[in-house]
Enzyme design. Structure first.
Site, PDB file in Angstrom:
ATOM      1  N   ASP A 103     -18.577  32.972 -54.102  1.00  0.00           N
ATOM      2  CA  ASP A 103     -18.708  32.996 -53.011  1.00  0.00           C
ATOM      3  C   ASP A 103     -17.126  32.826 -52.334  1.00  0.00           C
ATOM      4  OD1 ASP A 103     -21.409  33.068 -52.556  1.00  0.00           O
ATOM      5  OD2 ASP A 103     -21.636  30.816 -52.507  1.00  0.00           O
TER       6      ASP A 103
HETATM    7  N1  URA Z   1     -24.079  29.783 -56.588  1.00  0.00           N
HETATM    8  C1  URA Z   1     -23.557  29.671 -54.988  1.00  0.00           C
HETATM    9  O1  URA Z   1     -24.354  29.162 -54.390  1.00  0.00           O
HETATM   10  N2  URA Z   1     -22.430  30.229 -54.760  1.00  0.00           N
HETATM   11  C2  URA Z   1     -21.396  30.749 -55.734  1.00  0.00           C
HETATM   12  O2  URA Z   1     -20.349  31.108 -55.500  1.00  0.00           O
HETATM   13  C3  URA Z   1     -22.025  30.768 -57.328  1.00  0.00           C
HETATM   14  C4  URA Z   1     -23.233  30.284 -57.497  1.00  0.00           C
END
Ligand code: URA
Length: 236
Positions: A103
């Protein structure tokens, strides 16, 4: 053998038309000889190709480990935010991409390559490649949560999540944990904590399969993988 214009495009020397222009201007040499035809065939690993006097060697695959900072999108292009590719300043190939997504606000290990087969192998849901994260969580993380993570959680997908290993480092108003999952669903860790009524405040990936984040890398820094790391990921 490969066309000269493809060789130069692969190595990020510009668009096909920019490259054509350079060739026309006599800026490209093959084994010291000025070549004026973009379709000229070259042997990537034996011919010496130069652009305005600078040798441009050929590489087939590149593999970089990036310590992704927050604020960068795990994509090759984006209209709004900088991408993780913007951080790889001395890449040779123009076809690099991030293997999977973190993310925008997630930090840590991201593999950047142009090796599609390896990417597929690491991301295939059937392979159950382990990914370990460190996280700060709002609220007290409990032993019950550890059990729930192990049993599988309903995060709005068809099935429960596969067993995940949750390790409590600190249970407090803001807890610290490590969690290992073998899937890669969208926002998976955040959704897993939501399923136990908690919020992820900070998330950082520490490892993916055999690849471990090099703690020497500051946020935004990257380095090429070692031969051993590449072999490890390919399962040798
Ligand atoms: N899980 C998440 O919620 N975000 C990420 O970036 C990776 C795994």
């Amino acid at each position: 053998m490969m066309r000269l214009d493809k060789y130069l495009a692969d190595m990020g020397m510009g668009t096909r038309s920019e490259i054509k222009e350079k060739i026309k201007k006599g800026q490209i040499r093959v084994n010291e000889e000025i070549i004026k035809k973009p379709e000229t065939k070259v042997e990537p690993f034996t011919d010496k190709i130069s652009v305005q006097g600078k040798t441009v060697g050929y590489v087939t695959y590149e593999y970089y480990m990036l310590n992704k900072p927050s604020g960068y999108v795990s994509a090759t292009t984006d209209s709004k935010y900088p991408t993780v590719l913007d951080l790889i300043s001395d890449k040779k190939r123009k076809d690099l991409f991030p293997v999977g997504r973190l993310d925008i606000d997630t930090e840590g290990l991201l593999l950047i390559t142009n090796d599609g087969a390896l990417s597929h192998q690491l991301l295939s849901p059937k392979k159950h490649v382990k990914k370990t994260y460190f996280a700060k969580i709002e609220g007290y993380v409990t032993k019950e949560d550890v059990l729930k993570f192990k049993e599988g959680l309903a995060i709005g997908e068809e099935k429960l999540t596969l067993p995940a290993e949750l390790l409590i480092l600190k249970s407090d108003a803001i807890s610290e944990i490590k969690v290992t999952i073998v899937e890669g669903k969208f926002h998976q860790i955040k959704r897993m904590f939501e399923a136990v009524d908690k919020k992820v405040l900070f998330l950082k990936r520490l490892s993916m399969g055999s690849l471990i984040l090099d703690e020497e890398l500051a946020l935004g820094e990257y380095r090429p993988l070692t031969e051993q790391e590449i072999r490890g990921l390919k399962g040798n």
